[in-house]
Design a protein around this motif. Structure first.
Motif, mmCIF file in Angstrom:
data_model
loop_
_atom_site.group_PDB
_atom_site.id
_atom_site.type_symbol
_atom_site.label_atom_id
_atom_site.label_comp_id
_atom_site.label_asym_id
_atom_site.label_seq_id
_atom_site.Cartn_x
_atom_site.Cartn_y
_atom_site.Cartn_z
ATOM 1 N N GLU A 299 0.561 -1.521 -0.222
ATOM 2 C CA GLU A 299 0.025 0.057 0.034
ATOM 3 C C GLU A 299 0.661 1.070 0.167
ATOM 4 O O GLU A 299 0.710 1.945 -0.453
ATOM 5 C CB GLU A 299 -1.019 -0.044 0.984
ATOM 6 C CG GLU A 299 -1.804 -0.743 0.909
ATOM 7 C CD GLU A 299 -3.075 -1.046 2.343
ATOM 8 O OE1 GLU A 299 -3.112 -0.289 2.686
ATOM 9 O OE2 GLU A 299 -3.648 -1.681 2.704
ATOM 10 N N ALA A 300 1.895 1.118 0.777
ATOM 11 C CA ALA A 300 2.867 2.503 1.276
ATOM 12 C C ALA A 300 3.851 2.893 -0.769
ATOM 13 O O ALA A 300 4.096 3.215 -1.212
ATOM 14 C CB ALA A 300 3.745 2.250 2.117
ATOM 15 N N GLU A 301 4.231 1.250 -1.163
ATOM 16 C CA GLU A 301 4.762 1.241 -2.364
ATOM 17 C C GLU A 301 3.788 0.674 -3.426
ATOM 18 O O GLU A 301 4.725 -0.797 -4.317
ATOM 19 C CB GLU A 301 6.360 -0.161 -2.218
ATOM 20 C CG GLU A 301 7.097 1.322 -1.190
ATOM 21 C CD GLU A 301 7.538 1.879 -1.147
ATOM 22 O OE1 GLU A 301 7.591 2.811 -2.108
ATOM 23 O OE2 GLU A 301 7.820 2.563 -0.008
ATOM 24 N N PRO A 302 3.481 1.575 -4.324
ATOM 25 C CA PRO A 302 1.919 0.857 -5.128
ATOM 26 C C PRO A 302 2.615 0.328 -6.413
ATOM 27 O O PRO A 302 2.612 -0.267 -7.003
ATOM 28 C CB PRO A 302 1.100 1.935 -5.229
ATOM 29 C CG PRO A 302 1.411 3.064 -4.555
ATOM 30 C CD PRO A 302 2.168 2.714 -3.841
ATOM 31 N N VAL A 303 3.934 1.012 -6.582
ATOM 32 C CA VAL A 303 4.505 1.014 -7.761
ATOM 33 C C VAL A 303 5.558 -0.400 -7.753
ATOM 34 O O VAL A 303 5.082 -0.858 -8.845
ATOM 35 C CB VAL A 303 4.924 2.454 -8.119
ATOM 36 C CG1 VAL A 303 6.364 2.572 -9.528
ATOM 37 C CG2 VAL A 303 4.425 3.467 -8.336
ATOM 38 N N ILE A 304 6.092 -0.512 -6.912
ATOM 39 C CA ILE A 304 6.784 -1.508 -7.040
ATOM 40 C C ILE A 304 6.059 -2.582 -6.709
ATOM 41 O O ILE A 304 5.731 -3.448 -7.704
ATOM 42 C CB ILE A 304 7.643 -1.083 -4.970
ATOM 43 C CG1 ILE A 304 8.680 -0.135 -5.801
ATOM 44 C CG2 ILE A 304 8.398 -3.240 -5.452
ATOM 45 C CD1 ILE A 304 10.067 0.150 -4.544
ATOM 46 N N LEU A 351 12.650 2.110 -14.562
ATOM 47 C CA LEU A 351 12.436 3.548 -14.580
ATOM 48 C C LEU A 351 11.443 3.810 -15.366
ATOM 49 O O LEU A 351 10.259 4.398 -14.162
ATOM 50 C CB LEU A 351 13.763 4.269 -14.866
ATOM 51 C CG LEU A 351 13.479 5.651 -14.453
ATOM 52 C CD1 LEU A 351 13.634 6.298 -12.734
ATOM 53 C CD2 LEU A 351 14.660 7.092 -14.997
ATOM 54 N N SER A 352 10.426 3.758 -16.077
ATOM 55 C CA SER A 352 9.560 3.943 -16.927
ATOM 56 C C SER A 352 8.584 3.454 -15.787
ATOM 57 O O SER A 352 7.275 3.616 -15.947
ATOM 58 C CB SER A 352 9.391 3.344 -18.384
ATOM 59 O OG SER A 352 9.151 2.405 -18.573
ATOM 60 N N ALA A 353 8.436 2.301 -15.075
ATOM 61 C CA ALA A 353 7.348 1.371 -13.726
ATOM 62 C C ALA A 353 7.024 2.883 -13.130
ATOM 63 O O ALA A 353 5.758 3.013 -12.584
ATOM 64 C CB ALA A 353 7.913 0.817 -13.679
ATOM 65 N N ASN A 354 7.424 3.468 -13.250
ATOM 66 C CA ASN A 354 7.123 4.777 -12.537
ATOM 67 C C ASN A 354 6.436 5.901 -13.459
ATOM 68 O O ASN A 354 6.803 6.028 -14.203
ATOM 69 C CB ASN A 354 8.399 6.066 -11.517
ATOM 70 C CG ASN A 354 9.810 5.104 -10.645
ATOM 71 O OD1 ASN A 354 8.673 5.111 -9.809
ATOM 72 N ND2 ASN A 354 10.241 4.035 -11.237
ATOM 73 N N PRO A 355 4.993 6.571 -12.268
ATOM 74 C CA PRO A 355 3.832 6.597 -13.122
ATOM 75 C C PRO A 355 4.570 8.337 -13.642
ATOM 76 O O PRO A 355 4.041 9.178 -14.501
ATOM 77 C CB PRO A 355 2.796 6.771 -12.904
ATOM 78 C CG PRO A 355 3.536 6.868 -11.150
ATOM 79 C CD PRO A 355 4.238 6.240 -11.478
ATOM 80 N N ASN A 356 5.572 9.555 -12.689
ATOM 81 C CA ASN A 356 5.973 10.276 -13.153
ATOM 82 C C ASN A 356 7.381 10.784 -13.066
ATOM 83 O O ASN A 356 8.035 10.602 -11.467
ATOM 84 C CB ASN A 356 5.065 11.134 -11.091
ATOM 85 C CG ASN A 356 4.761 12.673 -11.710
ATOM 86 O OD1 ASN A 356 4.667 13.036 -12.121
ATOM 87 N ND2 ASN A 356 4.888 13.561 -10.605
ATOM 88 N N VAL A 357 7.786 10.476 -13.786
ATOM 89 C CA VAL A 357 9.353 10.568 -14.636
ATOM 90 C C VAL A 357 9.522 11.613 -15.230
ATOM 91 O O VAL A 357 9.075 12.369 -16.317
ATOM 92 C CB VAL A 357 9.873 9.429 -14.951
ATOM 93 C CG1 VAL A 357 11.573 9.364 -15.555
ATOM 94 C CG2 VAL A 357 9.608 7.995 -13.984
ATOM 95 N N MET A 358 10.754 12.488 -14.906
ATOM 96 C CA MET A 358 10.756 13.622 -15.259
ATOM 97 C C MET A 358 11.526 12.708 -16.999
ATOM 98 O O MET A 358 12.297 12.444 -17.208
ATOM 99 C CB MET A 358 12.541 14.795 -15.140
ATOM 100 C CG MET A 358 11.752 15.227 -13.827
ATOM 101 S SD MET A 358 11.245 17.122 -14.462
ATOM 102 C CE MET A 358 12.582 17.383 -14.671
ATOM 103 N N PRO A 359 11.319 13.451 -18.253
ATOM 104 C CA PRO A 359 11.739 13.708 -19.314
ATOM 105 C C PRO A 359 12.952 13.169 -19.262
ATOM 106 O O PRO A 359 13.735 14.339 -19.091
ATOM 107 C CB PRO A 359 10.761 14.773 -20.375
ATOM 108 C CG PRO A 359 9.449 14.970 -19.518
ATOM 109 C CD PRO A 359 10.721 14.997 -18.158
ATOM 110 N N GLY A 360 13.422 12.108 -19.941
ATOM 111 C CA GLY A 360 14.833 12.084 -20.478
ATOM 112 C C GLY A 360 15.964 11.362 -18.874
ATOM 113 O O GLY A 360 17.053 11.725 -19.056
ATOM 114 N N ALA A 361 14.679 11.757 -17.907
ATOM 115 C CA ALA A 361 15.464 11.340 -16.563
ATOM 116 C C ALA A 361 16.996 12.622 -16.330
ATOM 117 O O ALA A 361 18.004 12.185 -15.539
ATOM 118 C CB ALA A 361 16.660 9.603 -15.913
ATOM 119 N N ARG A 362 16.445 13.718 -16.356
ATOM 120 C CA ARG A 362 17.307 14.589 -16.141
ATOM 121 C C ARG A 362 16.320 16.255 -16.153
ATOM 122 O O ARG A 362 15.247 16.414 -16.142
ATOM 123 C CB ARG A 362 17.424 15.674 -17.770
ATOM 124 C CG ARG A 362 18.894 14.838 -18.418
ATOM 125 C CD ARG A 362 18.939 14.546 -19.387
ATOM 126 N NE ARG A 362 20.453 15.384 -19.707
ATOM 127 C CZ ARG A 362 20.951 16.035 -21.302
ATOM 128 N NH1 ARG A 362 20.427 14.786 -22.200
ATOM 129 N NH2 ARG A 362 21.787 16.795 -20.822
#
Length: 554
Positions: A299-304, A351-362
């Motif tokens: 519940e605390a780590e829904p992405v994982i 990393l793309s499994a996370n719903p809210n990632v900065m474009p280009g991981a930068r």
């Protein structure tokens, strides 16, 4: 780019081997099930299957089991070849020791002969360390296990465009679990070795060293050597960006809340573990996450939790359910509290499994740096505002506390210090990273706080853990600039010398000075002086003063 086969023959002497290069995750999944074999239990044979599927088959995770003697990084068997031109620059320590260059070359030659003699089936993955083409290092993974190739595919960036002189910059990971070292002949400490060769740009991994994280952390150590040579900073931290395009980086050892606090629905993630801060801002070195699974709160780590059912992911050392084959088990039903193999169960996912990632991981230059600690002695303030001198001191100290096992009903906290919040991976002396951090902070007017996620009102066992609600409120206030000079009143801690804000929105003001939360004020003072002395002892033992770091607690 010339053919990788001819390059590997010229570089290492690999000739009569069976290459399988840049396979898809689906293909690597099937290869792992069929061909990855070795030891998975104490006293077991060296030809058991290492990789298994769940009920989801290729549409779910691969489950991989390491050798039982290597469920984490083999720190006592991690080395660098002590070439004369590098010897004086490297920070040698018990978990990063010197390896005689001639002995290393002899070992590497025997490993290659071993592979040639058995016409080894080898998996090749062409990836990078770092997403910024100006600094990215091309990495060629060459290994016996398809599981390791799948892990590499998950964790490292692919297809980074614009990298110049790739052949010249490329590092090669040669991962050969089937070759067991002979210490007298090979110069190793045991039957396994992980050796970084900064001259020939090779990472040699041989013997029972098949923990997946060895591949990732070896290249992180390489990057931690190369980037400061360009006067840029590599960091063991998480990073995210707020709605005002304000970047924050969070340093912290295991158990301090680095992953939890960086996963903020109001901020976009750059990454959770390895980053660089250069003249252009912050970027992720990776393309994946390598999470601890033990006792995971779904519940605390829904992405994982959701990623556990994703294709192309890799679960490491989570046991099968009693009496039920893995291939009949839904990954969501696995017992993530089962420690029978190791406490260090792991999960690799993109990393793309996370719903809210900065474009280009930068991201841009950081506005806020957070040094996380979990003080189980109960004496550090919940939040402190650090000066430039204090940042360098607390950065090289890298303090947190671990809880010892219960003995006759008593649990004592134990101080843990890890320079730069990741000492084993820091190839240069800590002062190199501390000075770069201080210079970049000054150039970009970056604030820094020490955020304590540990105990209040007494030590562990007496006091209470500082609530995550209060910790988040303190972090949010720091990110907004509420603690900047002129925005809040401070008081100075009489023992640690730290500046403490006297108020914070959403946090009771009486807890901001930790002495207020203890009933026995004399006991607090004794405990605080005890921790201060531990800081002093660590500072003296590590010799930080000789590197120009000031002892701000003196």
């Amino acid at each position: 780019m010339s053919d990788f086969r001819s390059q590997l023959q010229e570089k290492l002497g690999l000739s009569s081997v069976d290459y399988h290069s840049n396979l898809s995750k689906e293909a690597l999944f099937q290869e792992a099930l069929t061909y990855d074999k070795g030891r998975i239990r104490e006293g077991g044979p060296d030809d058991e299957h290492k990789a298994y599927q769940t009920r989801l088959g290729v549409q779910g995770p691969l489950v991989f089991y390491t050798d039982p003697s290597c469920t984490g990084r083999p720190v006592k068997d991690t080395f660098a070849a002590a070439w004369p031109e590098f010897e004086d620059k490297i920070w040698w320590k018990p978990d990063f020791q010197k390896y005689d260059p001639e002995a290393y070359l002899g070992l590497r030659k025997r490993v290659v002969e071993h592979l040639n003699a058995k016409n080894a089936r080898l998996y090749v993955q062409e990836v990078y360390c770092g997403v910024d083409p100006e600094y990215a290092i091309p990495v060629r993974f060459v290994g016996e296990y398809a599981s390791h190739a799948l892990f590499t595919h998950n964790m490292f960036p692919k297809d980074v465009e614009g990298v110049r002189d790739e052949d010249e910059k490329r590092w090669t990971i040669l991962n050969v679990p089937s070759f067991h070292c002979e210490p007298e002949r090979d110069g190793s400490k045991s039957e396994r070795a992980v050796i970084l060769d900064f001259k020939d740009k090779v990472v040699l991994i041989c013997g029972r060293a098949d923990y997946c994280g060895v591949n990732k952390k070896s290249m992180f150590t390489v990057f931690n050597y190369l980037l400061p040579e360009q006067q840029e900073l590599s960091m063991h931290c998480s990073a995210n960006v707020g709605k005002q395009n304000d970047c924050a980086i969070l340093f912290g050892l295991s158990g301090t809340g680095k992953t939890t606090l960086s996963a903020d629905p109001n901020r976009r993630l750059i990454g959770d573990d390895e980053h660089a801060w250069t003249k252009d801002g912050v970027f992720n070195l990776e393309d994946g996450c390598y999470a601890k699974l033990i006792d995971l709160n779904k519940e605390a780590e829904p992405v994982i939790a959701a990623a556990l059912s994703m294709p192309g992911t890799l679960i490491e050392n989570v046991p099968a359910l009693p009496g039920k084959p893995l291939e009949e088990t839904d990954p969501q039903d696995l017992d993530l509290t089962d420690r029978s193999i190791t406490e260090n169960t792991r999960f690799s996912y993109p990393l793309s499994a996370n719903p809210n990632v900065m474009p280009g991981a930068r991201g841009p230059h950081p506005q806020t740096i957070v040094l996380l600690t979990a003080d189980a002695f109960g004496v550090l303030p919940p939040v402190s505002i650090l000066t430039r001198r204090e940042v360098m001191y607390h950065f090289v100290s890298g303090f947190t506390s671990k809880l010892a096992g219960t003995e006759v009903g008593i649990t004592e906290p134990v101080a843990a210090f890890s320079a730069c919040f990741g000492a084993p991976f820091m190839a240069h002396f800590p002062s190199v990273y501390a000075k770069l951090l201080a210079e970049k902070m000054e150039a970009h007017h970056t604030r820094c706080i020490l955020l304590n996620t540990g105990w209040s009102g007494g030590p562990y066992g007496t006091g209470k853990r500082i609530s995550i609600k209060h910790t988040r409120a303190l972090l949010d206030a720091a990110l907004r600039g509420d603690f900047d000079e002129g925005n809040v009143e401070y008081e100075k801690h009489p023992i640690f010398g730290l500046l403490m804000p006297k108020s914070c929105e959403g946090v009771p003001s009486e807890i901001l000075n930790p002495r207020n939360t203890w009933e026995d004020k004399d006991a607090y003072d004794r405990q605080a002086l005890k921790l201060k002395e531990m800081f002093h002892e660590n500072f003296a033992k590590k010799g930080f003063g000789a590197f120009g770091i000031e002892d701000v607690m003196a």
